[in-house]
Design a protein around this motif. Structure first.
Motif, PDB file in Angstrom:
ATOM      1  N   LEU A   1       0.880  -1.077  -0.067  1.00 38.55           N
ATOM      2  CA  LEU A   1       0.040   0.029   0.115  1.00 38.55           C
ATOM      3  C   LEU A   1       0.917   1.368  -0.146  1.00 38.55           C
ATOM      4  CD1 LEU A   1      -2.755   1.239   0.189  1.00 38.55           C
ATOM      5  CD2 LEU A   1      -2.604   1.297   2.684  1.00 38.55           C
ATOM      6  N   GLN A   2       1.760   1.233   0.886  1.00 38.27           N
ATOM      7  CA  GLN A   2       2.604   2.396   1.070  1.00 38.27           C
ATOM      8  C   GLN A   2       3.397   2.815  -0.219  1.00 38.27           C
ATOM      9  OE1 GLN A   2       5.123   4.050   4.443  1.00 38.27           O
ATOM     10  NE2 GLN A   2       6.706   2.854   3.410  1.00 38.27           N
ATOM     11  N   ALA A   3       3.967   1.776  -0.995  1.00 38.26           N
ATOM     12  CA  ALA A   3       4.546   1.950  -2.353  1.00 38.26           C
ATOM     13  C   ALA A   3       3.680   2.445  -3.207  1.00 38.26           C
ATOM     14  CB  ALA A   3       5.231   0.688  -2.753  1.00 38.26           C
ATOM     15  N   ARG A   4       2.286   2.245  -3.374  1.00 36.64           N
ATOM     16  CA  ARG A   4       1.410   2.386  -4.554  1.00 36.64           C
ATOM     17  C   ARG A   4       1.092   3.736  -4.059  1.00 36.64           C
ATOM     18  NH1 ARG A   4      -2.519  -2.630  -5.586  1.00 36.64           N
ATOM     19  NH2 ARG A   4      -1.009  -4.345  -5.842  1.00 36.64           N
ATOM     20  N   VAL A   5       0.861   4.242  -2.776  1.00 34.62           N
ATOM     21  CA  VAL A   5       0.201   5.438  -2.487  1.00 34.62           C
ATOM     22  C   VAL A   5       1.229   6.579  -2.945  1.00 34.62           C
ATOM     23  CG1 VAL A   5      -0.344   6.990  -0.529  1.00 34.62           C
ATOM     24  CG2 VAL A   5      -1.363   4.775  -1.198  1.00 34.62           C
ATOM     25  N   ARG A   6       2.632   6.199  -2.576  1.00 30.24           N
ATOM     26  CA  ARG A   6       3.762   6.990  -2.750  1.00 30.24           C
ATOM     27  C   ARG A   6       4.030   7.346  -4.225  1.00 30.24           C
ATOM     28  NH1 ARG A   6       8.641   5.732   1.456  1.00 30.24           N
ATOM     29  NH2 ARG A   6       7.588   6.805   3.161  1.00 30.24           N
ATOM     30  N   GLU A   7       3.376   6.719  -5.173  1.00 30.92           N
ATOM     31  CA  GLU A   7       3.378   7.166  -6.610  1.00 30.92           C
ATOM     32  C   GLU A   7       2.920   8.475  -7.009  1.00 30.92           C
ATOM     33  OE1 GLU A   7       1.929   3.981  -8.883  1.00 30.92           O
ATOM     34  OE2 GLU A   7       3.545   2.557  -8.321  1.00 30.92           O
ATOM     35  N   ARG A   8       1.941   8.661  -6.033  1.00 27.45           N
ATOM     36  CA  ARG A   8       1.120  10.089  -6.130  1.00 27.45           C
ATOM     37  C   ARG A   8       1.495  11.006  -5.009  1.00 27.45           C
ATOM     38  NH1 ARG A   8      -4.829   9.123  -8.755  1.00 27.45           N
ATOM     39  NH2 ARG A   8      -4.316   7.729 -10.319  1.00 27.45           N
ATOM     40  N   PHE A   9       1.707  10.483  -3.981  1.00 23.37           N
ATOM     41  CA  PHE A   9       1.943  11.257  -2.543  1.00 23.37           C
ATOM     42  C   PHE A   9       3.338  10.747  -2.207  1.00 23.37           C
ATOM     43  CE2 PHE A   9      -2.551  10.649  -2.923  1.00 23.37           C
ATOM     44  CZ  PHE A   9      -3.142  12.137  -3.291  1.00 23.37           C
ATOM     45  N   PRO A  10       4.621  11.344  -2.667  1.00 25.72           N
ATOM     46  CA  PRO A  10       5.812  10.700  -2.392  1.00 25.72           C
ATOM     47  C   PRO A  10       6.452  10.713  -1.033  1.00 25.72           C
ATOM     48  CG  PRO A  10       5.822  12.336  -4.286  1.00 25.72           C
ATOM     49  CD  PRO A  10       4.716  12.474  -3.863  1.00 25.72           C
ATOM     50  N   THR A  11       5.747  11.564  -0.175  1.00 20.82           N
ATOM     51  CA  THR A  11       6.298  11.595   1.258  1.00 20.82           C
ATOM     52  C   THR A  11       5.201  10.980   2.259  1.00 20.82           C
ATOM     53  OG1 THR A  11       4.909  13.979   1.654  1.00 20.82           O
ATOM     54  CG2 THR A  11       7.210  14.052   1.009  1.00 20.82           C
ATOM     55  N   ALA A  12       4.202  10.186   1.699  1.00 23.96           N
ATOM     56  CA  ALA A  12       3.298   9.527   2.462  1.00 23.96           C
ATOM     57  C   ALA A  12       3.808   8.317   3.374  1.00 23.96           C
ATOM     58  CB  ALA A  12       1.942   8.958   1.557  1.00 23.96           C
ATOM     59  N   THR A  13       3.574   8.393   4.583  1.00 27.32           N
ATOM     60  CA  THR A  13       4.176   7.406   5.322  1.00 27.32           C
ATOM     61  C   THR A  13       3.244   6.617   6.149  1.00 27.32           C
ATOM     62  OG1 THR A  13       6.202   8.678   5.545  1.00 27.32           O
ATOM     63  CG2 THR A  13       5.853   6.937   7.196  1.00 27.32           C
ATOM     64  N   MET A  14       3.124   5.244   6.323  1.00 27.05           N
ATOM     65  CA  MET A  14       2.133   4.638   7.021  1.00 27.05           C
ATOM     66  C   MET A  14       2.209   4.977   8.604  1.00 27.05           C
ATOM     67  SD  MET A  14       0.835   2.701   4.986  1.00 27.05           S
ATOM     68  CE  MET A  14      -0.101   2.024   6.119  1.00 27.05           C
ATOM     69  N   VAL A  15       1.248   5.300   9.253  1.00 26.23           N
ATOM     70  CA  VAL A  15       1.227   5.743  10.737  1.00 26.23           C
ATOM     71  C   VAL A  15       0.918   4.497  11.651  1.00 26.23           C
ATOM     72  CG1 VAL A  15      -0.053   7.085  12.418  1.00 26.23           C
ATOM     73  CG2 VAL A  15       0.151   7.839  10.248  1.00 26.23           C
ATOM     74  N   HIS A  16       0.045   3.570  10.897  1.00 25.82           N
ATOM     75  CA  HIS A  16      -0.193   2.268  11.581  1.00 25.82           C
ATOM     76  C   HIS A  16      -0.278   1.181  10.332  1.00 25.82           C
ATOM     77  CE1 HIS A  16      -4.699   2.395  10.379  1.00 25.82           C
ATOM     78  NE2 HIS A  16      -3.881   3.404  10.184  1.00 25.82           N
ATOM     79  N   ARG A  17      -0.232  -0.086  10.815  1.00 27.36           N
ATOM     80  CA  ARG A  17      -0.731  -1.123   9.751  1.00 27.36           C
ATOM     81  C   ARG A  17      -1.870  -1.922   9.868  1.00 27.36           C
ATOM     82  NH1 ARG A  17       5.444  -3.484   9.534  1.00 27.36           N
ATOM     83  NH2 ARG A  17       6.766  -1.418   9.523  1.00 27.36           N
ATOM     84  N   LEU A  18      -2.358  -2.495   8.791  1.00 26.33           N
ATOM     85  CA  LEU A  18      -3.325  -3.631   8.796  1.00 26.33           C
ATOM     86  C   LEU A  18      -2.684  -4.840   8.480  1.00 26.33           C
ATOM     87  CD1 LEU A  18      -6.638  -1.878   7.535  1.00 26.33           C
ATOM     88  CD2 LEU A  18      -6.026  -2.501   9.941  1.00 26.33           C
ATOM     89  N   ASP A  19      -3.187  -6.084   8.951  1.00 24.21           N
ATOM     90  CA  ASP A  19      -2.383  -7.148   8.302  1.00 24.21           C
ATOM     91  C   ASP A  19      -2.657  -7.400   6.888  1.00 24.21           C
ATOM     92  OD1 ASP A  19      -1.802  -7.950  10.964  1.00 24.21           O
ATOM     93  OD2 ASP A  19      -3.450  -9.144  11.482  1.00 24.21           O
TER      94      ASP A  19
END
Length: 223
Positions: A51-69
């Motif tokens: 998820l983080q890699a996909r989102v960073r394609e549009r929002f390069p600085t986006a970082t996970m705050v927490h995780r889901l399995d």
């Protein structure tokens, strides 16, 4: 007893390359993570898609705050800068967030609502599984409420009061009602009863880093 952990892990994430945000602003991106997609990349290059890699394609600085399995779907928040990451991350650490999950479990849950209060720890013989550990486990509490009965299957609303690894899955297993389709903790009919883990993070609430106001974000349950 659950089946032994598989010796090989075959990762087949959903093919949709982009996930439309539930909400986005200068501070956060809120998403509805699909089942089968890792929140963050694994060490093996084969586990890079997440998820983080996909989102960073549009929002390069986006970082996970927490995780889901990987197999859990639902609401996830990502921070777009360090200030937002610290602001929301602290709320998770202090248990100030609001969380609500939906699950379908095996069997008829008798009580309409209740509290599961069982300490959890690593099942060292079957990592990464967790288990109830009354001697050295960390405190863990989950509230539940029955929202539907489907002929031998119960639909539950779950509110985790703590955030232990696999907490909801192990707690429900411990009271005799494993989650349908759970490849880690279910077997036989329970595992075969669904083509995915029937666990969904329906709602997440937290104080927004922009103004401190409490806001809630939700995604409809897909099962």
């Amino acid at each position: 007893m659950p089946q032994p952990s598989p010796q090989t892990f075959i990762y087949t994430p959903p093919t949709e390359p982009w996930i439309d945000p539930v909400a986005v602003d200068d501070d956060i991106v809120v998403l509805n993570k699909p089942s089968g997609l890792l929140s963050v990349a694994g060490r093996d290059p084969a586990l890079a898609d997440c998820l983080q890699a996909r989102v960073r394609e549009r929002f390069p600085t986006a970082t996970m705050v927490h995780r889901l399995d990987k197999d859990t779907s639902g609401i996830v928040v990502m921070a777009r800068h360090k200030g937002a990451l610290a602001h929301i991350g602290q709320q998770f650490e202090k248990r100030e967030t609001e969380k609500r999950y939906i699950a379908r479990v095996w069997g008829e849950v008798r009580e309409e609502e209740g509290l599961i209060d069982l300490p959890l720890g690593v099942d060292w013989a079957n990592k990464p599984r967790q288990r109830v550990d009354r001697e050295t486990g960390r405190p863990a509490q989950t509230r539940y409420r029955v929202t539907g009965r489907e002929g031998g299957i119960t639909r539950l609303e779950l509110v985790p009061l703590t955030g232990r690894t696999h907490q909801l899955r192990v707690h429900l297993l411990a009271i005799g009602h494993p989650i349908l389709g759970d490849a880690f903790y279910a077997e036989g009919e329970v595992l075969a009863a669904a083509d995915r883990l029937q666990l969904h993070a329906q709602m997440l609430g937290f104080r927004h880093p922009a103004d401190g106001s409490m806001r809630g974000y939700s995604a409809p349950c897909p099962f």
